[in-house]
Scaffold this motif. Structure first.
Motif, mmCIF file in Angstrom:
data_model
loop_
_atom_site.group_PDB
_atom_site.id
_atom_site.type_symbol
_atom_site.label_atom_id
_atom_site.label_comp_id
_atom_site.label_asym_id
_atom_site.label_seq_id
_atom_site.Cartn_x
_atom_site.Cartn_y
_atom_site.Cartn_z
ATOM 1 N N PHE A 98 0.795 -1.224 0.000
ATOM 2 C CA PHE A 98 0.000 0.000 0.000
ATOM 3 C C PHE A 98 0.827 1.273 0.000
ATOM 4 O O PHE A 98 0.315 2.340 -0.313
ATOM 5 N N SER A 99 2.107 1.200 0.349
ATOM 6 C CA SER A 99 2.885 2.431 0.379
ATOM 7 C C SER A 99 3.749 2.595 -0.865
ATOM 8 O O SER A 99 3.514 3.489 -1.669
ATOM 9 N N PHE A 100 4.732 1.738 -1.088
ATOM 10 C CA PHE A 100 5.618 1.940 -2.224
ATOM 11 C C PHE A 100 5.652 0.772 -3.185
ATOM 12 O O PHE A 100 6.411 0.794 -4.145
ATOM 13 N N GLY A 101 4.813 -0.222 -2.996
ATOM 14 C CA GLY A 101 4.793 -1.358 -3.900
ATOM 15 C C GLY A 101 3.773 -1.239 -5.008
ATOM 16 O O GLY A 101 3.734 -2.056 -5.915
ATOM 17 N N ARG A 102 2.940 -0.213 -4.930
ATOM 18 C CA ARG A 102 1.911 -0.055 -5.958
ATOM 19 C C ARG A 102 2.512 0.470 -7.248
ATOM 20 O O ARG A 102 3.489 1.203 -7.246
ATOM 21 N N ARG A 103 1.876 0.092 -8.317
ATOM 22 C CA ARG A 103 2.251 0.700 -9.591
ATOM 23 C C ARG A 103 1.606 2.064 -9.677
ATOM 24 O O ARG A 103 0.549 2.312 -9.104
ATOM 25 N N GLU A 104 2.255 2.939 -10.406
ATOM 26 C CA GLU A 104 1.673 4.263 -10.576
ATOM 27 C C GLU A 104 0.460 4.167 -11.473
ATOM 28 O O GLU A 104 0.434 3.412 -12.439
ATOM 29 N N ARG A 105 -0.520 4.948 -11.140
ATOM 30 C CA ARG A 105 -1.739 4.945 -11.946
ATOM 31 C C ARG A 105 -1.467 5.617 -13.280
ATOM 32 O O ARG A 105 -0.766 6.612 -13.367
ATOM 33 N N ARG A 106 -2.053 5.051 -14.292
ATOM 34 C CA ARG A 106 -1.943 5.679 -15.607
ATOM 35 C C ARG A 106 -2.864 6.880 -15.657
ATOM 36 O O ARG A 106 -3.945 6.876 -15.083
ATOM 37 N N ARG A 107 -2.419 7.866 -16.371
ATOM 38 C CA ARG A 107 -3.265 9.046 -16.513
ATOM 39 C C ARG A 107 -4.440 8.715 -17.414
ATOM 40 O O ARG A 107 -4.300 8.036 -18.419
#
Length: 117
Positions: A98-107
């Motif tokens: 939940f902190s730094f393992g998520r992929r960035e959301r696509r715009r």
């Protein structure tokens, strides 16, 4: 014996993939600028804490897997601390995801309308 295998499967299915996701997102920090010294110091502290967290999750996962596989092979009962380690391992893996393992959301792209504006 079934509980031992379920705990081992739980470690293989959740904390180990969280380690992989966390290692991928280790150096990512949105909004970081290398120009400000205060930003650099906070970035170094953040990266070192993330590395420490990944190391703790890795160590807990190894201890749990060795304990559960060893208890299954030797047909002995698991120590109670293994269950505590498992709960801690899962909670820390959740923290990673939940902190730094998520992929960035696509715009989100705006839909192009065929009508002329």
């Amino acid at each position: 014996m079934l509980v031992n295998l379920l705990i081992a499967a739980g470690v293989v299915l959740f904390p180990i993939p969280a380690l992989v996701l966390g290692a991928r997102g280790l150096l990512k920090r949105p909004g970081y600028t290398a120009d400000e010294p205060a930003d650099r110091v906070s970035y170094i502290v953040l990266i070192s804490l993330r590395c420490l967290l990944l190391l703790v999750v890795f160590a807990l996962s190894v201890v749990i897997l060795v304990s559960t596989i060893g208890a299954t092979v030797r047909d002995v009962e698991l120590h109670g601390l293994v269950y505590v380690f498992f709960a801690l391992d899962v909670l820390l893996a959740l923290l990673i995801v939940f902190s730094f393992g998520r992929r960035e959301r696509r715009r989100v792209r705006r839909r192009a309308t065929p009508a002329a504006r």
